[in-house]
Design a protein around this motif. Structure first.
Motif, PDB file in Angstrom:
ATOM      1  N   GLN A 249      43.186  84.012  16.330  1.00 51.25           N
ATOM      2  CA  GLN A 249      43.161  83.246  17.817  1.00 51.25           C
ATOM      3  C   GLN A 249      43.294  84.323  18.926  1.00 51.25           C
ATOM      4  OE1 GLN A 249      46.440  80.708  16.858  1.00 51.25           O
ATOM      5  NE2 GLN A 249      44.987  78.961  16.426  1.00 51.25           N
ATOM      6  N   LEU A 250      44.226  85.478  18.616  1.00 48.14           N
ATOM      7  CA  LEU A 250      44.393  86.365  19.655  1.00 48.14           C
ATOM      8  C   LEU A 250      43.189  86.893  20.301  1.00 48.14           C
ATOM      9  CD1 LEU A 250      47.492  88.125  18.438  1.00 48.14           C
ATOM     10  CD2 LEU A 250      47.362  86.891  20.380  1.00 48.14           C
ATOM     11  N   LYS A 251      42.202  87.225  19.263  1.00 47.04           N
ATOM     12  CA  LYS A 251      41.038  87.985  19.640  1.00 47.04           C
ATOM     13  C   LYS A 251      40.117  87.002  20.184  1.00 47.04           C
ATOM     14  CE  LYS A 251      37.246  90.332  17.143  1.00 47.04           C
ATOM     15  NZ  LYS A 251      36.729  90.930  15.868  1.00 47.04           N
ATOM     16  N   LYS A 252      39.978  85.581  19.872  1.00 48.75           N
ATOM     17  CA  LYS A 252      39.446  84.884  20.498  1.00 48.75           C
ATOM     18  C   LYS A 252      39.639  84.369  21.794  1.00 48.75           C
ATOM     19  CE  LYS A 252      38.098  82.360  16.241  1.00 48.75           C
ATOM     20  NZ  LYS A 252      38.050  81.139  15.490  1.00 48.75           N
ATOM     21  N   VAL A 253      40.876  84.065  22.207  1.00 46.24           N
ATOM     22  CA  VAL A 253      41.355  84.032  23.563  1.00 46.24           C
ATOM     23  C   VAL A 253      41.130  85.269  24.572  1.00 46.24           C
ATOM     24  CG1 VAL A 253      43.587  83.543  24.757  1.00 46.24           C
ATOM     25  CG2 VAL A 253      43.053  82.575  22.900  1.00 46.24           C
ATOM     26  N   ARG A 254      41.412  86.628  24.060  1.00 46.44           N
ATOM     27  CA  ARG A 254      40.878  87.584  24.485  1.00 46.44           C
ATOM     28  C   ARG A 254      39.505  87.690  25.233  1.00 46.44           C
ATOM     29  NH1 ARG A 254      43.269  91.263  21.296  1.00 46.44           N
ATOM     30  NH2 ARG A 254      41.190  92.154  20.442  1.00 46.44           N
ATOM     31  N   ARG A 255      38.779  87.483  24.443  1.00 42.40           N
ATOM     32  CA  ARG A 255      37.499  87.411  24.440  1.00 42.40           C
ATOM     33  C   ARG A 255      36.719  86.606  25.624  1.00 42.40           C
ATOM     34  NH1 ARG A 255      33.840  89.234  19.088  1.00 42.40           N
ATOM     35  NH2 ARG A 255      34.846  91.224  18.783  1.00 42.40           N
ATOM     36  N   ASP A 256      37.601  85.259  25.467  1.00 43.19           N
ATOM     37  CA  ASP A 256      37.178  84.103  26.468  1.00 43.19           C
ATOM     38  C   ASP A 256      37.839  84.568  27.672  1.00 43.19           C
ATOM     39  OD1 ASP A 256      36.152  82.661  24.621  1.00 43.19           O
ATOM     40  OD2 ASP A 256      37.944  81.313  24.076  1.00 43.19           O
ATOM     41  N   ILE A 257      38.900  85.150  28.041  1.00 42.16           N
ATOM     42  CA  ILE A 257      39.474  85.613  29.327  1.00 42.16           C
ATOM     43  C   ILE A 257      38.409  86.777  29.800  1.00 42.16           C
ATOM     44  CG2 ILE A 257      41.066  87.145  30.455  1.00 42.16           C
ATOM     45  CD1 ILE A 257      43.206  85.866  28.142  1.00 42.16           C
ATOM     46  N   ALA A 258      37.844  87.676  28.914  1.00 43.79           N
ATOM     47  CA  ALA A 258      36.955  88.591  29.461  1.00 43.79           C
ATOM     48  C   ALA A 258      35.814  87.892  29.821  1.00 43.79           C
ATOM     49  CB  ALA A 258      36.662  89.641  28.115  1.00 43.79           C
ATOM     50  N   ARG A 259      35.348  86.714  29.205  1.00 44.51           N
ATOM     51  CA  ARG A 259      33.901  86.190  29.492  1.00 44.51           C
ATOM     52  C   ARG A 259      34.152  85.337  31.067  1.00 44.51           C
ATOM     53  NH1 ARG A 259      33.750  84.257  24.172  1.00 44.51           N
ATOM     54  NH2 ARG A 259      32.155  85.478  23.034  1.00 44.51           N
ATOM     55  N   VAL A 260      35.386  84.682  31.145  1.00 40.73           N
ATOM     56  CA  VAL A 260      35.814  83.990  32.524  1.00 40.73           C
ATOM     57  C   VAL A 260      35.661  85.079  33.567  1.00 40.73           C
ATOM     58  CG1 VAL A 260      37.487  82.825  33.633  1.00 40.73           C
ATOM     59  CG2 VAL A 260      36.703  82.115  31.328  1.00 40.73           C
ATOM     60  N   ARG A 261      36.383  86.178  33.475  1.00 41.30           N
ATOM     61  CA  ARG A 261      36.402  87.350  34.410  1.00 41.30           C
ATOM     62  C   ARG A 261      34.933  87.781  34.691  1.00 41.30           C
ATOM     63  NH1 ARG A 261      42.212  90.259  32.543  1.00 41.30           N
ATOM     64  NH2 ARG A 261      43.396  88.719  33.826  1.00 41.30           N
ATOM     65  N   SER A 262      34.371  87.888  33.599  1.00 38.35           N
ATOM     66  CA  SER A 262      32.942  88.497  33.897  1.00 38.35           C
ATOM     67  C   SER A 262      32.158  87.309  34.886  1.00 38.35           C
ATOM     68  CB  SER A 262      32.062  88.683  32.701  1.00 38.35           C
ATOM     69  OG  SER A 262      32.653  89.768  31.897  1.00 38.35           O
ATOM     70  N   ILE A 263      32.205  86.278  34.351  1.00 38.78           N
ATOM     71  CA  ILE A 263      31.611  85.206  35.120  1.00 38.78           C
ATOM     72  C   ILE A 263      32.072  85.081  36.680  1.00 38.78           C
ATOM     73  CG2 ILE A 263      30.763  82.691  35.324  1.00 38.78           C
ATOM     74  CD1 ILE A 263      29.379  84.057  33.142  1.00 38.78           C
ATOM     75  N   LEU A 264      33.305  85.005  36.766  1.00 32.68           N
ATOM     76  CA  LEU A 264      34.030  85.232  38.023  1.00 32.68           C
ATOM     77  C   LEU A 264      33.547  86.467  39.041  1.00 32.68           C
ATOM     78  CD1 LEU A 264      37.570  84.316  37.781  1.00 32.68           C
ATOM     79  CD2 LEU A 264      35.900  82.956  38.992  1.00 32.68           C
ATOM     80  N   THR A 265      33.334  87.540  38.444  1.00 29.49           N
ATOM     81  CA  THR A 265      32.959  88.809  39.070  1.00 29.49           C
ATOM     82  C   THR A 265      31.181  88.410  39.359  1.00 29.49           C
ATOM     83  OG1 THR A 265      34.290  90.064  37.836  1.00 29.49           O
ATOM     84  CG2 THR A 265      32.263  91.158  38.688  1.00 29.49           C
TER      85      THR A 265
END
Length: 62
Positions: free
Chosen positions: A42-58
């Motif tokens: 779950q840690l890995k999944k959440v970390r990747r989701d955070i990266a996705r959201v930050r990429s889309i915001l950028t």
């Protein structure tokens, strides 16, 4: 969560999603540290989701 789903959301919703994910990550880290977390993937999944959201915001910032 897929990137195309995130692209449909506006910045306000993305920021809320990011905030929720960061809180979830904190909770998972605390559970991991106290050895109460059974599924560590779950840690890995959440970390990747955070990266996705930050990429889309950028992307939306430009």
């Amino acid at each position: 969560m897929k990137a195309f789903e995130l692209r449909d959301k506006d910045k306000v919703l993305l920021n809320k999603e990011l905030s929720d994910l960061l809180k979830a990550q904190f909770g998972l880290r605390m559970r991991f540290a106290t050895q109460q977390l059974q599924n560590t993937s779950q840690l890995k999944k959440v970390r990747r989701d955070i990266a996705r959201v930050r990429s889309i915001l950028t992307e939306k910032a430009n």
